[in-house]
Design a protein around this motif. Structure first.
Motif, mmCIF file in Angstrom:
data_model
loop_
_atom_site.group_PDB
_atom_site.id
_atom_site.type_symbol
_atom_site.label_atom_id
_atom_site.label_comp_id
_atom_site.label_asym_id
_atom_site.label_seq_id
_atom_site.Cartn_x
_atom_site.Cartn_y
_atom_site.Cartn_z
ATOM 1 N N THR A 1 -3.924 8.145 -4.839
ATOM 2 C CA THR A 1 -4.490 8.492 -3.657
ATOM 3 C C THR A 1 -4.966 9.847 -3.402
ATOM 4 O O THR A 1 -4.611 10.838 -4.234
ATOM 5 C CB THR A 1 -3.556 8.303 -2.453
ATOM 6 N N ARG B 1 1.458 3.017 -3.262
ATOM 7 C CA ARG B 1 0.439 3.528 -4.023
ATOM 8 C C ARG B 1 0.580 4.730 -4.694
ATOM 9 O O ARG B 1 1.091 5.827 -3.985
ATOM 10 C CB ARG B 1 -0.929 3.521 -3.097
ATOM 11 N N PRO C 1 -7.745 4.696 5.624
ATOM 12 C CA PRO C 1 -6.973 3.507 5.313
ATOM 13 C C PRO C 1 -6.654 3.568 3.638
ATOM 14 O O PRO C 1 -7.317 4.164 3.017
ATOM 15 C CB PRO C 1 -8.171 2.309 5.375
ATOM 16 N N ASN C 2 -5.572 3.073 3.623
ATOM 17 C CA ASN C 2 -5.037 2.924 2.354
ATOM 18 C C ASN C 2 -4.727 4.315 1.493
ATOM 19 O O ASN C 2 -4.612 4.308 0.203
ATOM 20 C CB ASN C 2 -5.908 2.148 1.215
ATOM 21 N N GLN C 3 -4.558 5.409 2.181
ATOM 22 C CA GLN C 3 -4.290 6.638 1.615
ATOM 23 C C GLN C 3 -2.853 7.239 1.860
ATOM 24 O O GLN C 3 -2.522 8.342 1.484
ATOM 25 C CB GLN C 3 -5.327 7.630 1.893
ATOM 26 N N ARG D 1 0.768 -1.391 0.030
ATOM 27 C CA ARG D 1 0.024 -0.100 -0.021
ATOM 28 C C ARG D 1 0.864 1.342 -0.059
ATOM 29 O O ARG D 1 0.579 2.531 -0.596
ATOM 30 C CB ARG D 1 -1.037 -0.150 1.331
ATOM 31 N N SER E 1 0.916 7.169 1.584
ATOM 32 C CA SER E 1 2.047 6.607 0.530
ATOM 33 C C SER E 1 3.327 7.047 0.543
ATOM 34 O O SER E 1 3.589 8.240 1.252
ATOM 35 C CB SER E 1 1.518 6.640 -0.994
#
Length: 210
Positions: free
Chosen positions: A19, A16, A70-72, A13, A74
């Motif tokens: 984002t 990424r 979440p997942n933002q 992640r 990087s």
């Protein structure tokens, strides 16, 4: 480390690119020449203020989103956000001085602080570090300055409310400059600790840090 071919593993992640915080940072970067045109060419102070206010709000928002959603978060965002901050901290004071809104000595103080910190990068890279993490004090200094400069711009109208806004703007700018310098001192102290504690890295680590 990349997953072996055929393993079916997903990309980490932290690698990424697309984002929300990164999109906001890129948008802020694109707005830099727009702001310069509005201030220095079109002399459209109202829209220029709007661009600065949006940039300041999006700077705050992308940090919040990266931490809370979440997942933002990087690796790109960790580099892009402070880089865009640095560009604004260069472009805004220079353009304000060119428009005779702030004195040139203030610009010299801000740019001089950044130049001193930039001179420490070779030492950090010799220890395998690209840079030290951005501190909350540094972010607070940037926030104060990016809040103060739009208020100084709003203070250019010939009205009582504008004079009040101008005084508030200069309060933010003065406080921001003080925090900016103090965060620079703390950064230099951290660099000193790194120089004393960490051994010199190998050539490969130095290349990776660069």
């Amino acid at each position: 480390m990349a997953a072996p071919e055929g393993s079916g593993a997903h990309t980490d992640r932290s690698d990424r690119v697309l984002t929300i915080p990164n999109v906001l940072s890129v948008l802020r970067l694109v707005l830099v020449p727009v702001f310069l045109y509005l201030l220095l060419v079109a002399h459209a102070y109202g829209p220029a203020v709007a661009v600065l206010m949006f940039s300041g709000a999006s700077d705050w928002a992308d940090g919040k989103i990266a931490r809370l959603v979440p997942n933002q978060s990087s690796r790109l965002g960790a580099l892009l956000d402070p880089a865009v901050d640095r560009i604004y901290m260069l472009a805004v004071p220079l353009s304000f001085a060119a428009a005779h809104l702030v004195p040139w000595w203030l610009v010299g103080v801000l740019i001089g602080r950044d130049a001193v910190l930039a001179a420490t990068l070779p030492l950090l890279r010799s220890r395998g570090l690209a840079a030290l993490p951005v501190t909350y004090l540094g972010k607070a200094a940037t926030f104060a300055l990016m809040s103060g400069f739009p208020l100084v711009l709003l203070g250019q109208w010939d009205a009582l409310w504008s004079r009040v806004v101008l005084a508030c703007g200069w309060g933010f700018v003065i406080w921001g400059v003080a925090l900016y310098l103090w965060s620079g001192v703390l950064y230099l102290l951290q660099v000193g600790i790194v120089a004393r504690v960490l051994p010199r890295a190998g050539a490969a680590a130095v290349r990776d840090a660069g």
